[in-house]
Design a protein around this motif. Structure first.
Motif, PDB file in Angstrom:
ATOM      1  N   PHE A   1     -17.158   0.837   7.759  1.00 52.01           N
ATOM      2  CA  PHE A   1     -16.431   0.759   9.061  1.00 52.01           C
ATOM      3  C   PHE A   1     -15.608  -0.654   9.366  1.00 52.01           C
ATOM      4  O   PHE A   1     -14.552  -0.910   9.873  1.00 52.01           O
ATOM      5  CB  PHE A   1     -17.256   1.346  10.152  1.00 52.01           C
ATOM      6  N   SER A   2     -16.613  -1.679   9.120  1.00 49.75           N
ATOM      7  CA  SER A   2     -15.999  -3.140   9.495  1.00 49.75           C
ATOM      8  C   SER A   2     -14.691  -3.414   8.735  1.00 49.75           C
ATOM      9  O   SER A   2     -13.815  -3.840   9.230  1.00 49.75           O
ATOM     10  CB  SER A   2     -16.963  -4.247   9.148  1.00 49.75           C
ATOM     11  N   VAL A   3     -14.932  -3.174   7.282  1.00 50.42           N
ATOM     12  CA  VAL A   3     -13.722  -3.381   6.543  1.00 50.42           C
ATOM     13  C   VAL A   3     -12.368  -2.651   6.988  1.00 50.42           C
ATOM     14  O   VAL A   3     -11.162  -3.107   7.006  1.00 50.42           O
ATOM     15  CB  VAL A   3     -13.894  -3.193   5.104  1.00 50.42           C
ATOM     16  N   THR A   4     -12.731  -1.331   7.108  1.00 50.66           N
ATOM     17  CA  THR A   4     -11.550  -0.237   7.581  1.00 50.66           C
ATOM     18  C   THR A   4     -10.980  -0.897   8.776  1.00 50.66           C
ATOM     19  O   THR A   4      -9.963  -1.099   9.033  1.00 50.66           O
ATOM     20  CB  THR A   4     -12.331   1.085   7.985  1.00 50.66           C
ATOM     21  N   VAL A   5     -11.861  -0.986  10.043  1.00 51.81           N
ATOM     22  CA  VAL A   5     -11.417  -1.477  11.302  1.00 51.81           C
ATOM     23  C   VAL A   5     -10.722  -2.877  11.201  1.00 51.81           C
ATOM     24  O   VAL A   5      -9.565  -3.101  11.681  1.00 51.81           O
ATOM     25  CB  VAL A   5     -12.474  -1.412  12.145  1.00 51.81           C
ATOM     26  N   LEU A   6     -11.361  -3.695  10.680  1.00 53.15           N
ATOM     27  CA  LEU A   6     -10.804  -5.296  10.451  1.00 53.15           C
ATOM     28  C   LEU A   6      -9.266  -5.173   9.727  1.00 53.15           C
ATOM     29  O   LEU A   6      -8.424  -5.876  10.372  1.00 53.15           O
ATOM     30  CB  LEU A   6     -11.652  -6.003   9.889  1.00 53.15           C
TER      31      LEU A   6
ATOM     32  N   VAL B   1      -3.545  -5.779   2.525  1.00 53.74           N
ATOM     33  CA  VAL B   1      -2.600  -5.710   1.786  1.00 53.74           C
ATOM     34  C   VAL B   1      -2.416  -4.345   1.297  1.00 53.74           C
ATOM     35  O   VAL B   1      -1.137  -3.817   1.074  1.00 53.74           O
ATOM     36  CB  VAL B   1      -2.509  -6.808   0.538  1.00 53.74           C
ATOM     37  N   MET B   2      -3.548  -3.773   1.125  1.00 54.91           N
ATOM     38  CA  MET B   2      -3.378  -2.474   0.503  1.00 54.91           C
ATOM     39  C   MET B   2      -2.829  -1.318   1.515  1.00 54.91           C
ATOM     40  O   MET B   2      -2.261  -0.329   1.169  1.00 54.91           O
ATOM     41  CB  MET B   2      -4.490  -1.907  -0.079  1.00 54.91           C
ATOM     42  N   VAL B   3      -3.270  -1.659   2.808  1.00 54.86           N
ATOM     43  CA  VAL B   3      -2.827  -0.657   3.877  1.00 54.86           C
ATOM     44  C   VAL B   3      -1.491  -0.991   4.642  1.00 54.86           C
ATOM     45  O   VAL B   3      -0.813  -0.031   5.084  1.00 54.86           O
ATOM     46  CB  VAL B   3      -3.938  -0.355   5.001  1.00 54.86           C
ATOM     47  N   LEU B   4      -1.285  -2.051   4.411  1.00 51.87           N
ATOM     48  CA  LEU B   4      -0.028  -2.663   5.111  1.00 51.87           C
ATOM     49  C   LEU B   4       1.153  -1.744   4.599  1.00 51.87           C
ATOM     50  O   LEU B   4       2.000  -1.007   5.630  1.00 51.87           O
ATOM     51  CB  LEU B   4       0.363  -3.988   4.825  1.00 51.87           C
ATOM     52  N   PRO B   5       1.493  -1.163   3.236  1.00 51.70           N
ATOM     53  CA  PRO B   5       2.553  -0.501   3.147  1.00 51.70           C
ATOM     54  C   PRO B   5       2.574   1.046   3.762  1.00 51.70           C
ATOM     55  O   PRO B   5       3.385   1.393   4.275  1.00 51.70           O
ATOM     56  CB  PRO B   5       2.880  -0.458   1.494  1.00 51.70           C
ATOM     57  N   THR B   6       1.358   1.352   3.792  1.00 54.11           N
ATOM     58  CA  THR B   6       0.995   2.633   4.313  1.00 54.11           C
ATOM     59  C   THR B   6       1.268   2.782   5.864  1.00 54.11           C
ATOM     60  O   THR B   6       2.490   3.610   6.258  1.00 54.11           O
ATOM     61  CB  THR B   6      -0.632   3.263   3.978  1.00 54.11           C
ATOM     62  N   ILE B   7       1.096   1.571   6.487  1.00 53.28           N
ATOM     63  CA  ILE B   7       1.108   1.685   8.082  1.00 53.28           C
ATOM     64  C   ILE B   7       2.629   1.420   8.138  1.00 53.28           C
ATOM     65  O   ILE B   7       3.426   1.861   9.106  1.00 53.28           O
ATOM     66  CB  ILE B   7       0.346   0.729   8.653  1.00 53.28           C
ATOM     67  N   THR B   8       3.295   0.323   7.446  1.00 50.58           N
ATOM     68  CA  THR B   8       4.661   0.226   7.608  1.00 50.58           C
ATOM     69  C   THR B   8       5.631   1.476   7.308  1.00 50.58           C
ATOM     70  O   THR B   8       6.255   1.676   8.280  1.00 50.58           O
ATOM     71  CB  THR B   8       5.069  -0.799   6.557  1.00 50.58           C
ATOM     72  N   SER B   9       5.371   2.088   6.118  1.00 53.00           N
ATOM     73  CA  SER B   9       6.272   3.103   6.169  1.00 53.00           C
ATOM     74  C   SER B   9       6.233   4.297   7.057  1.00 53.00           C
ATOM     75  O   SER B   9       7.255   4.816   7.425  1.00 53.00           O
ATOM     76  CB  SER B   9       6.288   3.598   4.642  1.00 53.00           C
ATOM     77  N   LEU B  10       4.857   4.546   7.337  1.00 48.25           N
ATOM     78  CA  LEU B  10       4.787   5.552   8.357  1.00 48.25           C
ATOM     79  C   LEU B  10       5.260   4.981   9.714  1.00 48.25           C
ATOM     80  O   LEU B  10       6.045   5.892  10.674  1.00 48.25           O
ATOM     81  CB  LEU B  10       3.551   5.973   8.805  1.00 48.25           C
TER      82      LEU B  10
ATOM     83  N   ALA C   1      -7.763   5.548   6.953  1.00 47.75           N
ATOM     84  CA  ALA C   1      -8.329   6.525   5.757  1.00 47.75           C
ATOM     85  C   ALA C   1      -8.027   6.053   4.629  1.00 47.75           C
ATOM     86  O   ALA C   1      -9.172   6.103   3.737  1.00 47.75           O
ATOM     87  CB  ALA C   1      -7.457   7.888   6.407  1.00 47.75           C
ATOM     88  N   ARG C   2      -6.818   5.379   4.526  1.00 51.81           N
ATOM     89  CA  ARG C   2      -7.070   4.825   2.867  1.00 51.81           C
ATOM     90  C   ARG C   2      -7.837   3.685   2.785  1.00 51.81           C
ATOM     91  O   ARG C   2      -8.271   3.640   1.742  1.00 51.81           O
ATOM     92  CB  ARG C   2      -5.419   4.277   2.802  1.00 51.81           C
ATOM     93  N   ALA C   3      -8.042   2.864   3.551  1.00 50.55           N
ATOM     94  CA  ALA C   3      -8.898   1.829   3.618  1.00 50.55           C
ATOM     95  C   ALA C   3     -10.353   2.398   3.453  1.00 50.55           C
ATOM     96  O   ALA C   3     -11.141   1.591   2.647  1.00 50.55           O
ATOM     97  CB  ALA C   3      -8.912   0.729   5.007  1.00 50.55           C
ATOM     98  N   PHE C   4     -10.729   3.239   4.231  1.00 54.34           N
ATOM     99  CA  PHE C   4     -12.085   3.626   4.363  1.00 54.34           C
ATOM    100  C   PHE C   4     -12.262   4.221   2.939  1.00 54.34           C
ATOM    101  O   PHE C   4     -13.541   4.111   2.466  1.00 54.34           O
ATOM    102  CB  PHE C   4     -12.156   4.743   5.145  1.00 54.34           C
ATOM    103  N   GLY C   5     -11.284   4.986   2.301  1.00 52.41           N
ATOM    104  CA  GLY C   5     -11.889   5.697   0.894  1.00 52.41           C
ATOM    105  C   GLY C   5     -11.470   4.809  -0.225  1.00 52.41           C
ATOM    106  O   GLY C   5     -11.789   5.128  -1.404  1.00 52.41           O
ATOM    107  N   GLU C   6     -10.839   3.622  -0.130  1.00 49.59           N
ATOM    108  CA  GLU C   6     -10.559   2.733  -1.120  1.00 49.59           C
ATOM    109  C   GLU C   6     -11.910   2.134  -1.744  1.00 49.59           C
ATOM    110  O   GLU C   6     -12.698   1.750  -1.448  1.00 49.59           O
ATOM    111  CB  GLU C   6      -9.722   1.407  -0.940  1.00 49.59           C
ATOM    112  N   ALA C   7     -11.877   2.353  -3.068  1.00 49.94           N
ATOM    113  CA  ALA C   7     -13.334   2.041  -3.917  1.00 49.94           C
ATOM    114  C   ALA C   7     -13.273   0.913  -4.661  1.00 49.94           C
ATOM    115  O   ALA C   7     -13.961  -0.144  -4.480  1.00 49.94           O
ATOM    116  CB  ALA C   7     -13.812   3.327  -4.542  1.00 49.94           C
TER     117      ALA C   7
END
Lengths: 307, 251
Positions: free
Chosen positions: A90-95, A170-179, A227-233
Motif C-alpha cells: 500500500f505504501s509504494v502504491t499510494v506514494l 516512472v511506471m505509473v506516470l504514462p498510465t495516469i497521463t494518457s488517461l 492498480a498498476r503500481a499495486f500489481g507490479e512485481a
C-alpha cells in the motif's frame, strides 16, 4: 411447388452464416468465462487452504508481523504474518500515485490546453515509449541508478519503499497521463469558451472549470495508476530489498506482496503451508484489484456528466 | 442616443481567406441591435470580434478600429479579462458548467474574488430574476444546471453573464437550438433587459429580429449591406439585396 416449399422451410444461407457466427462468439465467450472462473477458483482454493487445512487464524495472518512459513513459533503456530507486505504494498502504491499525479496532470494539461498541437505531437510518442519499456528494464535502472543514489544520500542499503516509489512513479506516470489526457479532451470546448467569455484567465479556466469537470475521470486515471503500481512485481522486487520486515521508514529493506510471490513461488512445494501462504498473498492481490475495479466503476458512474 | 461601441473598416481573415471586407457599425447604448444575413455571411464572426473571442482561433487577423467607451479593444494594452467582463457573450448552444445553478451564476463573481456569501446570494437572486428564470430554479439552486431544460439552461447562462454586470451582451443565435416556447421566453427576457444593457444579437430568424430589435444590420458575403431602424428596414429597405433577403428570395 415442392421446390418453393422446401426452400422456405429450410434456413437460408445468410441465416446459417448468422448461426455459425453466433456459435463462434458464444464459444469464445464461454471459454473466457471458464478461464476467469477457474483462475478465481484456483487462487481462492489454494489461498483459503492456509486457513482451512493449515488452520492459520485469518486475523493473525492479516495482522502478524513475522513471516517465516517454514518454521513454527514458540507456541507451535506457523509464522505467517502478512502485515509487513500489505503495508509495503500500500505504501509504494499510494506514494507513487501521489507523486505521479501532479506531474501526470500537468503534462496532460500541457498536451490538451497549453500546447495542444506541438506539445501533443512531441509528448504522445514519449508517453507511448514509456509504456512500452519492459518492467525489468525499469527495475534494472532502479537497481543500478536509484538504489546507489539513495544509499549515498541516506546510508543503509538503499533498497526500500523510497526506491520502489521512485521506480513505480516512472511506471505509473504514462498510465495516469494518457488517461488524464482522455479525461481533459472529453470536456467539451464550449466550457472553455464560456469561462473565457466571462473574463476568466486561462489558468482560472483550467483550475475552476476543466479540472473540476474532469475530476471523476481524473480520479479514475489515478486509480488505474494505483492498480498498476499495486500489481507490479518485477521492477519492485529488484529495488525493494526483499526482506519481510515491517518498514520502519522509507529506506529499510522490506517486501511487497508481489515481490514476495515472485521471489519464493518457485522455492516452495505445492500443497505445503509455505506454498499455500503465498497463494493467500495472491488472493489478497486479487481481491485488491477487484476493489480497484469497483472503485473505478463507482466513481465513473457518479461523476458522469449528465446532459 | 449615444453610441457605446463604434467599429470602423473591420477586416478579418482566417489564414488567407478574408471573411469580413470592411464593416462599419455603431451600436447605441441601451437597446437591441440585430445582425441578420444568410449563413456564412460573417455575422457571427463579426460578433466574436467584439469581445476578441476570435483570438482563440489560430491564424486569424483582425484590422480596423474598435472603439468601446473611448478605449481601443484591440490595443496591445487592453486587458482581455476586463474587456470580456464588460462585453459578455451568450452562445448558440446553452453551455452552463456541469455545476450547480448557484455556482454557475456566481462563477464570474468568484473569479474576481468575491467571497461574501450574502453578496453572492443577492447577486444570484438579482441575476436570475433579470434573466426571468428565478421562479423556475429558486428551489433548486443546488441542483446541477444541466438538469434543466434547454431554454432554462440558456437563461441560466444569461443570468451567469448578468451577474458580472457587463455593459454589452453579445448573443450568438441564442435561440436557434431551442423550441418556440423557450425562444419566446428568451425574447421576453431580452426585451426586459434592453433598458439596462446594450444587446447585440445575431439571429437567423427574421421574425425574431423584427420583434425585438431596435436597429437591424443586414450582412451579405462579409459586407454590411444595410443598417437602419428595424421598423424602417423591414418596411422600406433601401437596398435591393435587403428587400430580396427579407422577402425570402434567397438565404
Amino acid at each position: 411447388m415442392d421446390d418453393i416449399q422446401s426452400k422456405l422451410k429450410s434456413p437460408s444461407k445468410a441465416s446459417r452464416e448468422d448461426i455459425f457466427g453466433r456459435v463462434i462468439s458464444y464459444t469464445c465467450i464461454a471459454a473466457i468465462i471458464l478461464l476467469v472462473v477457474s483462475i478465481l477458483y484456483f487462487i481462492a482454493s489454494r489461498g483459503l487452504a492456509t486457513f482451512t487445512s493449515n488452520h492459520v487464524n485469518l486475523i493473525s495472518f492479516l495482522t502478524g508481523q513475522e513471516w517465516n512459513p517454514g518454521a513454527l513459533d514458540a507456541h507451535g503456530h506457523p509464522q505467517v504474518g502478512a502485515l509487513p507486505m500489505i503495508v509495503t504494498s500500500f505504501s509504494v502504491t499510494v506514494l507513487s500515485a501521489l507523486v505521479a499525479t501532479p506531474f501526470a496532470i500537468a503534462v496532460a494539461l500541457f498536451m490538451t490546453d497549453i500546447a495542444p498541437k506541438n506539445g501533443a505531437k512531441f509528448l504522445q510518442p514519449v508517453i507511448e515509449l514509456l509504456v512500452g519499456i519492459p518492467s525489468v528494464v525499469y527495475g534494472f535502472i532502479g537497481l543500478t541508478v536509484v538504489v546507489p543514489i539513495i544509499r549515498q544520500i541516506f546510508g543503509g542499503t538503499g533498497s526500500g519503499i523510497l526506491a520502489g516509489t521512485i521506480v513505480l512513479f516512472v511506471m505509473v506516470l504514462p498510465t495516469i497521463t494518457s488517461l488524464s489526457v482522455d479525461a481533459l479532451r472529453s470536456i467539451p470546448s464550449y466550457f472553455r469558451s464560456a469561462s473565457l467569455a466571462l473574463g476568466a484567465t486561462r489558468f482560472q479556466t483550467i483550475y475552476k472549470v476543466l479540472l473540476r469537470a474532469a475530476m471523476p475521470r481524473l480520479l479514475t486515471a489515478v486509480i488505474f495508476g494505483m492498480a498498476r503500481a499495486f500489481g507490479e512485481a518485477l521492477a519492485v522486487q529488484m529495488v525493494i530489498g526483499n526482506a519481510v520486515l515491517m518498514p520502519h521508514n522509507l529506506i529499510t529493506p522490506t517486501s511487497t506482496l508481489t515481490s514476495q510471490l515472485t521471489t519464493n513461488i518457485g522455492n516452495t512445494i505445492m500443497g505445503t503451508l509455505p506454498n499455500n501462504a503465498l497463494w493467500s498473498l495472491a488472493l489478497i492481490l486479487l481481491l485488491m484489484s477487484l476493489v480497484f475495479n469497483l472503485l473505478i466503476r463507482y466513481i465513473g458512474k457518479r461523476g458522469a456528466i449528465k446532459s | 442616443m449615444t453610441a457605446i461601441l463604434l467599429t470602423k473598416n473591420v477586416h478579418l481573415s482566417y489564414g488567407k481567406k478574408e471573411a469580413l471586407h470592411g464593416i462599419d457599425l455603431d451600436f447605441d447604448e441601451h437597446g437591441i441591435t440585430a445582425l441578420i444575413g444568410p449563413s456564412g455571411c460573417g455575422k457571427s464572426t463579426f460578433l466574436r470580434c467584439l469581445n476578441r473571442m476570435n483570438d482563440l482561433i489560430p491564424r486569424t487577423t483582425v484590422t480596423g478600429t474598435f472603439n468601446f467607451k473611448g478605449q481601443d479593444i484591440y490595443a496591445p494594452t487592453t486587458n482581455l479579462v476586463e474587456l470580456r467582463k464588460q462585453i459578455g457573450m451568450v452562445f448558440q448552444q446553452p453551455n452552463p458548467f456541469p455545476f450547480s445553478v448557484y455556482e454557475n451564476v456566481t462563477y464570474g463573481l468568484r473569479l474576481t474574488g468575491h467571497k461574501d456569501r450574502q453578496f453572492l446570494d443577492e447577486q444570484v437572486e438579482r441575476s436570475l430574476k433579470q434573466a426571468a428564470v428565478w421562479d423556475e430554479v429558486k428551489d433548486d439552486l443546488n441542483k446541477s444546471a444541466l438538469s434543466f431544460s434547454g431554454g432554462q439552461q440558456q437563461r441560466i447562462c444569461i443570468a451567469r453573464l448578468l451577474a458580472v454586470q457587463p455593459d454589452i451582451i453579445l448573443l450568438d443565435e441564442p435561440t436557434s437550438a431551442l423550441d418556440p416556447i423557450s425562444s419566446a421566453q428568451i425574447e421576453t427576457t431580452l426585451l426586459a433587459l434592453k433598458n439596462e444593457y446594450t444587446i447585440i444579437i445575431v439571429t437567423h430568424n427574421l421574425q425574431q429580429a423584427s420583434r425585438i430589435a431596435d436597429k437591424t444590420a443586414f450582412m451579405l458575403n462579409g459586407n454590411l449591406v444595410e443598417f437602419d431602424l428595424t421598423s424602417k428596414m423591414f418596411t422600406q429597405p433601401e437596398q435591393q439585396d435587403t428587400s430580396d433577403y427579407l422577402n425570402g428570395k434567397f438565404g
